[in-house]
Enzyme design. Structure first.
Site, PDB file in Angstrom:
ATOM      1  N   CYS A 176     -35.400 -30.613  35.811  1.00  0.00           N
ATOM      2  CA  CYS A 176     -35.016 -31.575  36.837  1.00  0.00           C
ATOM      3  C   CYS A 176     -36.265 -32.238  37.399  1.00  0.00           C
ATOM      4  O   CYS A 176     -37.361 -31.682  37.372  1.00  0.00           O
ATOM      5  CB  CYS A 176     -34.263 -30.879  37.960  1.00  0.00           C
ATOM      6  SG  CYS A 176     -32.550 -30.498  37.564  1.00  0.00           S
TER       7      CYS A 176
ATOM      8  N   HIS B  53     -37.339 -25.091  35.254  1.00  0.00           N
ATOM      9  CA  HIS B  53     -36.956 -25.833  36.448  1.00  0.00           C
ATOM     10  C   HIS B  53     -38.076 -26.823  36.744  1.00  0.00           C
ATOM     11  O   HIS B  53     -39.216 -26.662  36.269  1.00  0.00           O
ATOM     12  CB  HIS B  53     -36.786 -24.887  37.645  1.00  0.00           C
ATOM     13  CG  HIS B  53     -35.559 -24.022  37.561  1.00  0.00           C
ATOM     14  ND1 HIS B  53     -34.322 -24.516  37.277  1.00  0.00           N
ATOM     15  CD2 HIS B  53     -35.400 -22.672  37.757  1.00  0.00           C
ATOM     16  CE1 HIS B  53     -33.433 -23.527  37.299  1.00  0.00           C
ATOM     17  NE2 HIS B  53     -34.071 -22.400  37.567  1.00  0.00           N
TER      18      HIS B  53
END
Length: 473
Positions: A342, A299
């Protein structure tokens, strides 16, 4: 009131001094050699001593701190600029009018940043008959200073550098050539402090290989290609990045096929990621390798990736472990980082499509960091991001991410055709840009950033490429 201003100013200088290590002090001393007397600089033991000299010569005061800001900028201590009320961008804007560090001094300092310990020994051997017998050379800056003291190196005569680098490291001749060309072209504008050329010459240093010259390629014919680290964060405190193991598996197959020694690490905390970078930073085996590659699957947020403990780690900080200064064994060699994460807020999830965005409270997010600020300023780095800043990247919960699957597919297709890495990443961009989530509304655009000075071309493997299924979303 005046005493209060003076006290605050001296407190600022003391705080900056305490945050500078010995190498930083040596670098500042070297950059100050054009406007502080050598005999006084030789007595310097701390940054505070330099600040006293600068104030005594009226180069530094509470009303004018720009020279110190420039020095901190030159040695890349950008985090200390805010203590003087500056930012990296503000210093860059003012250099054209207010810069004092000469292009000559800049050129020497840039060379010193790329001279490894091994190169330093070879240079000292080549110049042994020209240097004092009893002098102990401990660093590249020490060598350059000695050459100046001996009169072998001056602003108008850099032949000794051309002689040694032609033998030891021909790559660095381009830095010297750029300095000489800029000096000849701008000779009429030169003044004592060379303020007009600071930005222009800095720009020319970054344009190595441009113009009429044919861009050469990095050396990739050594006995070992290099190491490839894969950090695969799957299991977080409150979630799983399903499909990430597919990415890690494909990356391992492709980079092994390309001749790299692959090492895969799973589920690392932020501290674990940092410690791993420190371990590989000091790996002596880099010396015999042509390159270094690191792939991180996790992430992320703007300019950073998450450890499995949901703590952020700056991408730039991770990469700076492998600069020439921190990892001399990789100096002058290409360092490639591929980040699947991301770089912005989460989006509404669709069927079979997940996002590599964070699930923690958005209030804990750091400020955005532009892509240009995410890679070290020195040469030979490439950062391949799965998405542009501020946006999510997509991951199929069974087949992996759009970006990594496209990267693996294009490497297998285009390396055998002799394509360089930037051409390959351009096609990766085109591949991912064509994809769309099941709802037909969500798109993704990867983005590379680089300071490569040459073409990076993988040697064509003799074995056929591993089969990677091309996914269609």
């Amino acid at each position: 009131m005046e005493n209060d201003v003076s006290l605050k100013f001296h407190q600022q200088l003391l705080l900056i001094s305490e945050n500078l290590v010995t190498e930083d002090v040596v670098a500042i001393k070297f950059l100050c050699m054009d406007f502080l007397h050598l005999s006084k600089l030789e007595a310097v033991k701390s940054a505070a001593d330099i600040f006293k000299l600068l104030m005594a010569q009226e180069y530094l005061s509470a009303e004018d701190t720009f020279l110190l800001a420039e020095l901190l900028y030159r040695i890349k201590c950008h985090s200390l600029l805010e203590k003087l009320g500056y930012t990296k961008e503000k210093v860059q804007e003012c250099l054209h009018e207010k810069g004092r560090v000469s292009p000559y001094r800049q050129m020497l300092y840039e060379l010193s940043e790329n001279i490894t310990d091994d190169m330093l020994k070879k240079i000292a051997f080549l110049l042994q008959n020209r240097l004092p017998k009893c002098w102990i050379i401990t660093s590249a800056l020490d060598l350059l200073s000695l050459l100046e003291k001996q009169g072998l190196l001056t602003e108008d005569n850099v032949q000794v550098l051309e002689y040694v680098f032609k033998i030891v490291s021909p790559d660095l001749l381009e830095t010297i050539d750029n300095y000489k060309k800029a000096k000849d072209n701008k000779a009429a504008n030169f003044t004592q402090g060379f303020p007009e050329l600071n930005l222009e010459l800095r720009g020319e240093f970054s344009n190595v290989g441009k113009g009429s010259k044919t861009l050469s390629s990095y050396k990739m014919d050594g006995p070992h290609r290099g190491f490839c680290l894969i950090i695969n964060n799957v299991n977080f405190i409150s979630s799983q990045r399903k499909g990430s193991c597919k990415d890690a598996e494909q990356l391992e197959k492709v980079f092994t096929w390309l001749g790299l020694d692959v090492r895969t690490y799973t589920d690392l905390t932020s501290e674990g990621i940092t410690e791993l970078m420190q371990t590989w930073q000091h790996m002596p085996d880099h010396k015999d390798r042509n390159c270094f590659i690191c792939c991180i699957l996790s992430h992320g947020a703007s300019g950073a990736i998450y450890g499995t403990d949901y703590k952020l780690v700056s991408i730039r900080v991770l990469m700076t472990h492998f600069t020439a200064k921190q990892c001399p064994q990789l100096a002058g060699k290409p360092k490639l980082f591929f980040i699947q994460a991301c770089q912005g807020d989460s989006t509404q999830r669709a069927v079979y499509v997940d996002t590599d965005g964070p699930t923690p409270d958005p209030s804990s997010m750091q400020e955005r960091v532009s892509l240009s600020e995410s890679i070290p300023e020195e040469a030979d780095f490439l950062l391949g991001m799965a998405t542009v800043d501020g946006c999510v990247s997509f991951r199929h919960t069974e087949e992996g991410t759009w970006y990594i699957q496209a990267l693996c597919s294009k490497l297998q297709l285009l390396v055998p055709r002799g394509e360089d890495i930037l051409s390959i990443l351009t096609q990766v961009n085109e591949d991912v840009a064509r994809r769309v989530d099941p709802s037909g509304r969500k798109k993704q655009m990867p983005q590379p950033a680089y300071t490569l000075r040459r073409k990076f071309i993988f040697p064509i493997p003799t074995a056929p490429p591993p089969s990677v299924q091309h996914l269609g979303f």
